[in-house]
Design a protein around this motif. Sequence first.
Motif, PDB file in Angstrom:
ATOM      1  N   PRO A  74     -30.819  52.064  29.896  1.00  0.00           N
ATOM      2  CA  PRO A  74     -30.839  51.871  28.699  1.00  0.00           C
ATOM      3  C   PRO A  74     -31.814  50.875  28.405  1.00  0.00           C
ATOM      4  CG  PRO A  74     -29.868  50.870  30.945  1.00  0.00           C
ATOM      5  CD  PRO A  74     -30.051  52.777  31.047  1.00  0.00           C
ATOM      6  N   THR A  75     -33.163  50.743  29.780  1.00  0.00           N
ATOM      7  CA  THR A  75     -33.946  50.138  29.685  1.00  0.00           C
ATOM      8  C   THR A  75     -35.770  50.506  29.662  1.00  0.00           C
ATOM      9  OG1 THR A  75     -34.489  49.378  32.195  1.00  0.00           O
ATOM     10  CG2 THR A  75     -32.950  48.244  30.613  1.00  0.00           C
ATOM     11  N   PRO A  76     -36.451  50.180  29.101  1.00  0.00           N
ATOM     12  CA  PRO A  76     -37.778  50.976  29.194  1.00  0.00           C
ATOM     13  C   PRO A  76     -38.492  50.862  30.509  1.00  0.00           C
ATOM     14  CG  PRO A  76     -37.933  49.338  28.174  1.00  0.00           C
ATOM     15  CD  PRO A  76     -36.620  49.342  28.590  1.00  0.00           C
ATOM     16  N   ASP A  77     -37.195  50.461  31.741  1.00  0.00           N
ATOM     17  CA  ASP A  77     -38.081  50.287  33.265  1.00  0.00           C
ATOM     18  C   ASP A  77     -38.206  51.710  33.678  1.00  0.00           C
ATOM     19  OD1 ASP A  77     -39.101  49.941  35.163  1.00  0.00           O
ATOM     20  OD2 ASP A  77     -36.843  48.257  36.140  1.00  0.00           O
ATOM     21  N   TYR A  78     -39.682  52.007  33.581  1.00  0.00           N
ATOM     22  CA  TYR A  78     -39.606  53.515  34.424  1.00  0.00           C
ATOM     23  C   TYR A  78     -39.254  53.157  35.653  1.00  0.00           C
ATOM     24  CZ  TYR A  78     -42.284  57.772  35.807  1.00  0.00           C
ATOM     25  OH  TYR A  78     -42.725  58.938  35.908  1.00  0.00           O
ATOM     26  N   GLY A  79     -39.848  52.661  36.528  1.00  0.00           N
ATOM     27  CA  GLY A  79     -38.559  51.983  37.793  1.00  0.00           C
ATOM     28  C   GLY A  79     -37.490  52.226  37.945  1.00  0.00           C
ATOM     29  N   ALA A  80     -37.028  52.616  37.430  1.00  0.00           N
ATOM     30  CA  ALA A  80     -35.253  52.636  36.909  1.00  0.00           C
ATOM     31  C   ALA A  80     -35.690  54.447  37.349  1.00  0.00           C
ATOM     32  CB  ALA A  80     -34.449  51.644  35.934  1.00  0.00           C
ATOM     33  N   HIS A  81     -36.017  54.329  36.294  1.00  0.00           N
ATOM     34  CA  HIS A  81     -36.269  55.851  36.763  1.00  0.00           C
ATOM     35  C   HIS A  81     -36.296  56.947  36.950  1.00  0.00           C
ATOM     36  CE1 HIS A  81     -36.047  59.907  34.396  1.00  0.00           C
ATOM     37  NE2 HIS A  81     -36.996  59.965  34.472  1.00  0.00           N
ATOM     38  N   ILE A  82     -36.949  56.274  37.857  1.00  0.00           N
ATOM     39  CA  ILE A  82     -37.616  56.693  39.049  1.00  0.00           C
ATOM     40  C   ILE A  82     -36.415  56.628  40.578  1.00  0.00           C
ATOM     41  CG2 ILE A  82     -39.192  57.052  41.065  1.00  0.00           C
ATOM     42  CD1 ILE A  82     -40.341  58.302  38.697  1.00  0.00           C
ATOM     43  N   ALA A  83     -35.977  55.718  39.767  1.00  0.00           N
ATOM     44  CA  ALA A  83     -35.533  55.040  41.330  1.00  0.00           C
ATOM     45  C   ALA A  83     -34.135  55.573  41.064  1.00  0.00           C
ATOM     46  CB  ALA A  83     -35.206  53.841  41.268  1.00  0.00           C
ATOM     47  N   THR A  84     -33.992  55.897  40.054  1.00  0.00           N
ATOM     48  CA  THR A  84     -32.419  57.182  39.776  1.00  0.00           C
ATOM     49  C   THR A  84     -32.592  58.740  40.373  1.00  0.00           C
ATOM     50  OG1 THR A  84     -31.914  55.498  38.232  1.00  0.00           O
ATOM     51  CG2 THR A  84     -30.611  57.874  37.966  1.00  0.00           C
ATOM     52  N   LYS A  85     -33.606  58.647  39.616  1.00  0.00           N
ATOM     53  CA  LYS A  85     -33.734  60.214  39.924  1.00  0.00           C
ATOM     54  C   LYS A  85     -34.405  60.570  41.696  1.00  0.00           C
ATOM     55  CE  LYS A  85     -37.302  62.481  37.533  1.00  0.00           C
ATOM     56  NZ  LYS A  85     -37.585  63.283  37.214  1.00  0.00           N
ATOM     57  N   LEU A  86     -34.731  59.327  42.495  1.00  0.00           N
ATOM     58  CA  LEU A  86     -34.685  59.128  43.780  1.00  0.00           C
ATOM     59  C   LEU A  86     -33.523  59.304  44.639  1.00  0.00           C
ATOM     60  CD1 LEU A  86     -37.900  58.011  44.837  1.00  0.00           C
ATOM     61  CD2 LEU A  86     -37.609  59.500  44.541  1.00  0.00           C
ATOM     62  N   ASP A  87     -32.391  59.060  44.048  1.00  0.00           N
ATOM     63  CA  ASP A  87     -30.893  58.828  44.890  1.00  0.00           C
ATOM     64  C   ASP A  87     -30.239  60.239  44.010  1.00  0.00           C
ATOM     65  OD1 ASP A  87     -31.171  56.600  45.514  1.00  0.00           O
ATOM     66  OD2 ASP A  87     -30.160  55.251  43.260  1.00  0.00           O
ATOM     67  N   TYR A  88     -30.411  60.760  43.113  1.00  0.00           N
ATOM     68  CA  TYR A  88     -29.845  62.080  42.407  1.00  0.00           C
ATOM     69  C   TYR A  88     -30.416  62.842  44.105  1.00  0.00           C
ATOM     70  CZ  TYR A  88     -29.355  66.712  40.149  1.00  0.00           C
ATOM     71  OH  TYR A  88     -28.278  67.616  39.976  1.00  0.00           O
ATOM     72  N   VAL A  89     -31.488  62.978  44.435  1.00  0.00           N
ATOM     73  CA  VAL A  89     -32.578  63.847  45.089  1.00  0.00           C
ATOM     74  C   VAL A  89     -31.960  63.631  46.459  1.00  0.00           C
ATOM     75  CG1 VAL A  89     -34.669  64.705  46.749  1.00  0.00           C
ATOM     76  CG2 VAL A  89     -34.588  64.255  43.890  1.00  0.00           C
ATOM     77  N   ALA A  90     -31.193  62.624  46.956  1.00  0.00           N
ATOM     78  CA  ALA A  90     -30.969  62.007  48.128  1.00  0.00           C
ATOM     79  C   ALA A  90     -29.773  62.865  48.467  1.00  0.00           C
ATOM     80  CB  ALA A  90     -30.846  60.577  48.834  1.00  0.00           C
ATOM     81  N   SER A  91     -28.957  62.570  47.144  1.00  0.00           N
ATOM     82  CA  SER A  91     -27.361  63.057  46.914  1.00  0.00           C
ATOM     83  C   SER A  91     -27.196  64.263  47.208  1.00  0.00           C
ATOM     84  CB  SER A  91     -27.134  62.600  45.560  1.00  0.00           C
ATOM     85  OG  SER A  91     -27.053  63.126  44.628  1.00  0.00           O
ATOM     86  N   LEU A  92     -28.382  65.113  47.019  1.00  0.00           N
ATOM     87  CA  LEU A  92     -28.644  66.743  46.993  1.00  0.00           C
ATOM     88  C   LEU A  92     -28.734  67.081  48.336  1.00  0.00           C
ATOM     89  CD1 LEU A  92     -31.123  67.500  43.775  1.00  0.00           C
ATOM     90  CD2 LEU A  92     -27.838  68.384  44.271  1.00  0.00           C
ATOM     91  N   LYS A  93     -29.141  66.700  49.194  1.00  0.00           N
ATOM     92  CA  LYS A  93     -29.440  66.245  50.532  1.00  0.00           C
ATOM     93  C   LYS A  93     -28.632  66.766  51.638  1.00  0.00           C
ATOM     94  CE  LYS A  93     -34.491  65.464  50.538  1.00  0.00           C
ATOM     95  NZ  LYS A  93     -35.773  64.276  51.051  1.00  0.00           N
ATOM     96  N   GLN A  94     -27.702  66.383  50.678  1.00  0.00           N
ATOM     97  CA  GLN A  94     -26.081  65.704  51.553  1.00  0.00           C
ATOM     98  C   GLN A  94     -25.105  67.139  51.505  1.00  0.00           C
ATOM     99  OE1 GLN A  94     -25.997  62.741  53.598  1.00  0.00           O
ATOM    100  NE2 GLN A  94     -28.307  62.992  53.199  1.00  0.00           N
ATOM    101  N   ARG A  95     -25.384  67.748  50.302  1.00  0.00           N
ATOM    102  CA  ARG A  95     -24.432  68.667  50.291  1.00  0.00           C
ATOM    103  C   ARG A  95     -24.724  70.458  50.857  1.00  0.00           C
ATOM    104  NH1 ARG A  95     -22.159  68.538  43.877  1.00  0.00           N
ATOM    105  NH2 ARG A  95     -22.891  66.325  44.151  1.00  0.00           N
ATOM    106  N   GLN A  96     -24.099  71.000  50.909  1.00  0.00           N
ATOM    107  CA  GLN A  96     -24.282  72.771  50.814  1.00  0.00           C
ATOM    108  C   GLN A  96     -25.249  72.728  50.358  1.00  0.00           C
ATOM    109  OE1 GLN A  96     -20.127  73.655  50.543  1.00  0.00           O
ATOM    110  NE2 GLN A  96     -20.784  75.530  51.797  1.00  0.00           N
ATOM    111  N   ILE A  97     -25.676  74.389  49.827  1.00  0.00           N
ATOM    112  CA  ILE A  97     -27.155  74.331  49.798  1.00  0.00           C
ATOM    113  C   ILE A  97     -26.601  75.016  48.065  1.00  0.00           C
ATOM    114  CG2 ILE A  97     -28.241  77.005  49.718  1.00  0.00           C
ATOM    115  CD1 ILE A  97     -28.461  76.675  52.343  1.00  0.00           C
ATOM    116  N   ALA A  98     -25.119  76.154  48.738  1.00  0.00           N
ATOM    117  CA  ALA A  98     -24.932  76.533  46.849  1.00  0.00           C
ATOM    118  C   ALA A  98     -23.190  76.350  47.223  1.00  0.00           C
ATOM    119  CB  ALA A  98     -24.517  78.111  46.984  1.00  0.00           C
ATOM    120  N   ILE A  99     -21.873  75.685  45.860  1.00  0.00           N
ATOM    121  CA  ILE A  99     -21.160  75.307  46.340  1.00  0.00           C
ATOM    122  C   ILE A  99     -20.059  76.743  45.098  1.00  0.00           C
ATOM    123  CG2 ILE A  99     -20.918  73.317  46.575  1.00  0.00           C
ATOM    124  CD1 ILE A  99     -20.214  72.241  44.243  1.00  0.00           C
TER     125      ILE A  99
END
Length: 377
Positions: free
Chosen positions: A52-77
Amino acid sequence: MSSLLSSLLSPLATTASTAAYDALDRGLIPDAVLRRVIRRLNAERISSLVLPTPDYGAHIATKLDYVASLKQRQIAIETDKANKQHYEVDTGFMLSCLGRRAKYSCCLYPRGDESLDQAEDAMLDSYCTKANLRDGQDVLDLGCGWGSLALYLAQRYPNSRIRALSNSKTQKVYIDQTAAMRGLRNLEVLTGDVNTFQFEEGSFDRILSIEMFEHMKNYAHLFHKVSRWLKPDAAAPSPEDPSLLFIHIFCHRTTPYHFEESDGWMAQNFFSGGTMPSHDLFLHFQQHVVLQDMWWVNGTHYAKTCEHWLQKQDALNKGAKSVELLRQDAQKKGIDPSEGEKTFYRFRVFYLACAEFFATNDGNEWGVGHYLFRRRD
């Protein structure tokens, strides 16, 4: 009908219309209407991926949150659902839609006017070049589908030892039969779940994986596991020729996201438990592998591939052969034959929707990523 279809297919929908499901399953919606609605829904999906904003830092933060969430899952579901949705659908039906190599993944159209068979060969050849394949290597095709790559490599490199891993028993049967028919003795097909399957450490000079990583979640664990299967640098023929991992995925140009069943028709019927990676997602998972090179393949190549699959499916069905294959397959499995007809029409919608999906913004929104990694010792 258009509004009902929108509620069914929309990646933002939380409920689906029974009437729209029924219409899709019976092939009652004209292609022109389907394409128009899908293009609008693709535009909605793109809007949902824009911050919703042109803040590139927010985009990176959102992606890093997504990356962190993947590390809490099984390899495949949802591996069983993936088999039912794609990989253990009647082999005869699937082969009737694909080219002569049975490549169930994006093909390559360098000129733009290639036949499906030519486009299959062009993409398979590009893998050999990008992965620096040579005769005499130990090679793994990880997530091998109906064996398009494994069979191609076994024939092209007769002194190489090719192994292929699939989670589908019916795929193994087909590949084994095809290899025997072609007199290929350097190919072994194994069946297993990547969550638990293990090869001996240091087994392979090359590992290639084509459109399997989209079914995965915990890339940190997956890369760690697969990296151990590569030969260490000490076992390489020379420092200039390390063991390598080559990956082909479909992806969004900037933003990764999950396929959730609440998202609508596509996630429910074809990508339960799946991931849409971003082109740069794997750059965040280099603890056990090191990126050597990466490429972007414009989405129009996948759009043409899907249009070719749709044309082949429709051509065969002029004699109602495709529907009959699926009716018989359902009957063998103890399912109402009408479910076979639904599968036929669902695949039509799937191919058509993917053709429109990858053609969006002239192929610059969703496309294919190629990656070459070496093992980090």
